[in-house]
Design an enzyme around this catalytic site. Structure first.
Site, PDB file in Angstrom:
ATOM      1  CB  SER A  63      -0.889   0.021   1.243  1.00  0.00           C
ATOM      2  OG  SER A  63      -1.622  -1.168   1.350  1.00  0.00           O
TER       3      SER A  63
HETATM    4  N1  SAH Z   1      -0.460  -4.983   4.034  1.00  0.00           N
HETATM    5  C1  SAH Z   1       0.297  -5.279   2.840  1.00  0.00           C
HETATM    6  C2  SAH Z   1      -0.438  -4.996   1.546  1.00  0.00           C
HETATM    7  C3  SAH Z   1      -1.486  -5.962   1.377  1.00  0.00           C
HETATM    8  S1  SAH Z   1      -2.013  -6.379  -0.231  1.00  0.00           S
HETATM    9  C4  SAH Z   1       1.649  -4.609   2.834  1.00  0.00           C
HETATM   10  O1  SAH Z   1       1.957  -3.859   3.783  1.00  0.00           O
HETATM   11  O2  SAH Z   1       2.415  -4.862   1.913  1.00  0.00           O
HETATM   12  C5  SAH Z   1      -3.289  -7.478   0.306  1.00  0.00           C
HETATM   13  C6  SAH Z   1      -2.830  -8.851   0.667  1.00  0.00           C
HETATM   14  O3  SAH Z   1      -3.957  -9.538   1.181  1.00  0.00           O
HETATM   15  C7  SAH Z   1      -2.320  -9.658  -0.510  1.00  0.00           C
HETATM   16  O4  SAH Z   1      -1.026 -10.107  -0.282  1.00  0.00           O
HETATM   17  C8  SAH Z   1      -3.322 -10.811  -0.599  1.00  0.00           C
HETATM   18  O5  SAH Z   1      -2.725 -12.036  -0.986  1.00  0.00           O
HETATM   19  C9  SAH Z   1      -3.829 -10.889   0.828  1.00  0.00           C
HETATM   20  N2  SAH Z   1      -5.149 -11.528   0.984  1.00  0.00           N
HETATM   21  C10 SAH Z   1      -6.248 -11.370   0.199  1.00  0.00           C
HETATM   22  N3  SAH Z   1      -7.268 -12.103   0.683  1.00  0.00           N
HETATM   23  C11 SAH Z   1      -6.815 -12.737   1.804  1.00  0.00           C
HETATM   24  C12 SAH Z   1      -7.383 -13.637   2.742  1.00  0.00           C
HETATM   25  N4  SAH Z   1      -8.652 -14.043   2.610  1.00  0.00           N
HETATM   26  N5  SAH Z   1      -6.641 -14.090   3.774  1.00  0.00           N
HETATM   27  C13 SAH Z   1      -5.336 -13.698   3.899  1.00  0.00           C
HETATM   28  N6  SAH Z   1      -4.721 -12.844   3.039  1.00  0.00           N
HETATM   29  C14 SAH Z   1      -5.455 -12.361   1.999  1.00  0.00           C
END
Ligand code: SAH
Length: 218
Positions: A63
Site C-alpha cells: 500500500s
Molecule cells: N499490508 C500489505 C499490503 C497488502 S495487499 C503490505 O503492507 O504490503 C493485500 C494482501 O492480502 C495480498 O497479499 C493478498 O494475498 C492478501 N489476501 C487477500 N485475501 C486474503 C485472505 N482471505 N486471507 C489472507 N490474506 C489475503
C-alpha cells in the site's frame, strides 16, 4: 545508499504523512524508522518512498505510505494491544504495527509472500510480529480476541465473524466495496454494540476467500 533512503524516508514522513494529516507522533516515528525499501522488489527499491502503491509480485501490492499511515493512526494504538492484520503482503504494514503495539499476528494466503515477509521481518528483528500463512477471510478466532483488526484487502461486505473477534473497545478497519468504489470503514466495539465511526474512499486489492479461488479455478 542507506543514507539516501533515510533522506527519502524523512521526506516521505513530512510530505506524504504529516502534511497530509497523519499527526499521530508514534505512527510518524515508526514510519520514519521502518526501511520501506526493503519491502519492495529490488528493481523497485529506488521508488519505495514515492507516494504510490507498488507491485510486490503475485498480483499484489504494498500500500502507499499515506494509506499505511492513515490506517495505523486510525487504530489509535498506545502500545499494549494485540492486533490482527489480514493480508500481510510485503510485511511493511505489519512492521509498522509492530512498533506501535505489543503483538501483531498477520495472515497471508499466498504462501511465498508469507514466507518472504516472515524472513524479512526476522532479519529486521521484528520479534513481536508473527506471520501466519493461510486464509483469514473470517479473521482468526483461535488467537483472538483482538484490540485491533486491520484488513488490507477489500471485502465485499462486513465479515460479521471478524467483528465478533474484537475485544470491548477494539477497532476494526476494513475497506468495503460499493459498486466500483471502495470505502475504508472503522468499526468500534462497545459491549454488544458495533458502531461505524467513519469512512473514507480508498483503493485495495480484493480480499479473496478459498471459496472464490475454487470458483475461479473451476
Ligand atoms: N499490508 C500489505 C499490503 C497488502 S495487499 C503490505 O503492507 O504490503 C493485500 C494482501 O492480502 C495480498 O497479499 C493478498 O494475498 C492478501 N489476501 C487477500 N485475501 C486474503 C485472505 N482471505 N486471507 C489472507 N490474506 C489475503
Amino acid at each position: 545508499m542507506n543514507r539516501a533512503y533515510a533522506v527519502a524516508r524523512r521526506r516521505m514522513v513530512e510530505e506524504q504523512l504529516r502534511r497530509a494529516g497523519v499527526t499521530d507522533q508514534r505512527v510518524l516515528a515508526a514510519m520514519g524508522e521502518v526501511p520501506r525499501h526493503r519491502f519492495v522488489p529490488r528493481m523497485l527499491q529506488h521508488r519505495a518512498y514515492e507516494p504510490c502503491a507498488l507491485p510486490i509480485g503475485f498480483g499484489q501490492t504494498i500500500s502507499k505510505p499515506f494509506t499505511v499511515g492513515l490506517m495505523s493512526a486510525l487504530l489509535e494504538l498506545r502500545g499494549d494491544e494485540r492486533v490482527l492484520e489480514v493480508g500481510t503482503g510485503s510485511g511493511y504494514q505489519a512492521a509498522v504495527l509492530g512498533r506501535l503495539c505489543d503483538q501483531v499476528v498477520t495472515i497471508e494466503r499466498i504462501a511465498p509472500l508469507a514466507a518472504r515477509a516472515a524472513s524479512l521481518l526476522g532479519d529486521l528483528g521484528a520479534a513481536n510480529v508473527e506471520v501466519v500463512p493461510g486464509d483469514a477471510t473470517f479473521g482468526c478466532v483461535e488467537r483472538g480476541p483482538w484490540d485491533g483488526i486491520l484488513v488490507t484487502a477489500c471485502a465485499p461486505g462486513l465479515p460479521e465473524a471478524m467483528a465478533g473477534q474484537l475485544r470491548d473497545g477494539g477497532r476494526l478497519l476494513i475497506p468495503i466495496a460499493h459498486g466500483g468504489e471502495q470505502l475504508l470503514y472503522r468499526y468500534l466495539r462497545r459491549g454488544e454494540e458495533l458502531a461505524v465511526e467513519q469512512s473514507v474512499p480508498c483503493q485495495f486489492v480484493p480480499l479473496l476467500s478459498g471459496l472464490a479461488d475454487a470458483r475461479a479455478g473451476a
